[in-house]
Motif scaffolding. Structure first.
Motif, PDB file in Angstrom:
ATOM      1  N   TRP A   1       0.848  -1.184   0.000  1.00 13.85           N
ATOM      2  CA  TRP A   1       0.000   0.000   0.000  1.00 13.85           C
ATOM      3  C   TRP A   1       0.887   1.238   0.000  1.00 13.85           C
ATOM      4  CZ3 TRP A   1      -5.027  -0.640  -0.759  1.00 13.85           C
ATOM      5  CH2 TRP A   1      -5.553  -1.911  -0.530  1.00 13.85           C
ATOM      6  N   SER A   2       0.578   2.166  -0.874  1.00 12.54           N
ATOM      7  CA  SER A   2       1.288   3.430  -0.926  1.00 12.54           C
ATOM      8  C   SER A   2       0.920   4.264   0.298  1.00 12.54           C
ATOM      9  CB  SER A   2       0.898   4.171  -2.209  1.00 12.54           C
ATOM     10  OG  SER A   2       1.540   5.418  -2.263  1.00 12.54           O
ATOM     11  N   VAL A   3       1.930   4.767   1.010  1.00 11.98           N
ATOM     12  CA  VAL A   3       1.702   5.568   2.211  1.00 11.98           C
ATOM     13  C   VAL A   3       2.609   6.804   2.170  1.00 11.98           C
ATOM     14  CG1 VAL A   3       1.052   3.539   3.593  1.00 11.98           C
ATOM     15  CG2 VAL A   3       3.423   4.323   3.614  1.00 11.98           C
ATOM     16  N   ASP A   4       2.235   7.822   2.922  1.00 13.76           N
ATOM     17  CA  ASP A   4       3.044   9.040   2.974  1.00 13.76           C
ATOM     18  C   ASP A   4       4.252   8.898   3.886  1.00 13.76           C
ATOM     19  OD1 ASP A   4       1.417  10.463   1.193  1.00 13.76           O
ATOM     20  OD2 ASP A   4       0.096  11.117   2.813  1.00 13.76           O
ATOM     21  N   ASP A   5       4.121   8.114   4.965  1.00 15.74           N
ATOM     22  CA  ASP A   5       5.178   8.007   5.964  1.00 15.74           C
ATOM     23  C   ASP A   5       5.243   6.564   6.460  1.00 15.74           C
ATOM     24  OD1 ASP A   5       6.630   7.990   8.416  1.00 15.74           O
ATOM     25  OD2 ASP A   5       6.039  10.059   8.851  1.00 15.74           O
TER      26      ASP A   5
ATOM     27  N   VAL B   1       2.916   4.909   9.585  1.00 10.76           N
ATOM     28  CA  VAL B   1       1.914   3.881   9.274  1.00 10.76           C
ATOM     29  C   VAL B   1       2.312   2.547   9.899  1.00 10.76           C
ATOM     30  CG1 VAL B   1       0.824   2.574   7.406  1.00 10.76           C
ATOM     31  CG2 VAL B   1       1.108   5.054   7.201  1.00 10.76           C
TER      32      VAL B   1
ATOM     33  N   ARG C   1      12.726   6.268  -0.964  1.00  6.41           N
ATOM     34  CA  ARG C   1      11.655   5.260  -0.999  1.00  6.41           C
ATOM     35  C   ARG C   1      12.013   4.115  -0.066  1.00  6.41           C
ATOM     36  NH1 ARG C   1       9.824   1.492  -6.014  1.00  6.41           N
ATOM     37  NH2 ARG C   1       8.003   0.567  -5.003  1.00  6.41           N
TER      38      ARG C   1
ATOM     39  N   ASP D   1       4.695   1.102   1.402  1.00  6.58           N
ATOM     40  CA  ASP D   1       5.697   1.640   0.494  1.00  6.58           C
ATOM     41  C   ASP D   1       5.555   3.155   0.470  1.00  6.58           C
ATOM     42  OD1 ASP D   1       6.976   2.581  -1.888  1.00  6.58           O
ATOM     43  OD2 ASP D   1       6.621   0.685  -2.899  1.00  6.58           O
ATOM     44  N   GLY D   2       6.622   3.869   0.817  1.00  3.27           N
ATOM     45  CA  GLY D   2       6.555   5.325   0.809  1.00  3.27           C
ATOM     46  C   GLY D   2       7.861   5.948   1.229  1.00  3.27           C
ATOM     47  N   LYS D   3       7.778   7.196   1.677  1.00  3.72           N
ATOM     48  CA  LYS D   3       8.966   7.958   2.090  1.00  3.72           C
ATOM     49  C   LYS D   3       9.439   7.521   3.452  1.00  3.72           C
ATOM     50  CE  LYS D   3       7.522  11.848  -0.627  1.00  3.72           C
ATOM     51  NZ  LYS D   3       7.108  13.193  -0.726  1.00  3.72           N
TER      52      LYS D   3
END
Length: 119
Positions: free
Chosen positions: A71-75, A79, A101, A117-119
Motif C-alpha cells: 500500500w502506498s503511504v506518505d510516511d 503507518v 523510498r 511503500d513510501g517515504k
C-alpha cells in the motif's frame, strides 16, 4: 491490456474476520457474500481496489499462495507504528530500496503479510 489493479485476493482461514479487521482499520464498509456451499467471500474497497478474502483451501488455494500487497503511504514509519498498535506484527524492514523510498512488511492479526511503500 492491463488497466490497473481491480482486486487483490487473499486466501484466509477466516475471510469475514479478515475483512472486518481491515474494515475497522480503514474505516470502510465490509461486504460479505455467502455461496450456496456456505463458503464466505468478504471484502473491503479502498482507493478503487477490492481487497478480498477467500477461504484458504490446501488443495486449491493454500495459505502463502497470496501475493504481498504493498500500500502506498506518505510516511512508512508512522503507518508502521499505527499497524503495530492495531495488532500487526513485524515481518520485514523497513528497508530503503532507493533514495527517498522505503518499504516494510507486517503480518496482520489473521496471518496475512501486508506491505507499505513510501517515504
Amino acid at each position: 491490456m492491463f488497466r490497473g489493479v481491480r482486486t487483490v485476493m487473499v486466501f484466509a482461514d477466516s475471510p469475514e474476520a479478515s475483512a472486518r479487521w481491515y474494515g475497522e482499520l480503514l474505516d470502510v464498509p465490509v461486504q460479505v457474500d455467502v455461496s450456496d456451499t456456505g463458503a464466505v467471500y468478504a471484502w473491503v474497497e479502498i482507493g478503487g481496489v477490492e481487497l478480498g478474502f477467500h477461504p484458504a483451501d490446501d488443495a486449491r488455494n493454500p495459505r502463502g499462495g497470496s501475493p504481498v500487497v504493498y500500500w502506498s503511504v506518505d510516511d512508512v514509519d508512522a503507518v508502521r507504528e499505527l499497524l503495530l498498535a492495531a495488532g500487526c506484527e513485524h515481518h520485514r524492514g523497513p528497508l530503503t530500496i532507493e533514495p527517498g523510498r522505503r518499504i516494510a512488511q507486517l503480518r496482520d492479526p489473521l496471518g496475512t503479510i501486508i506491505g507499505i511503500d513510501g517515504k
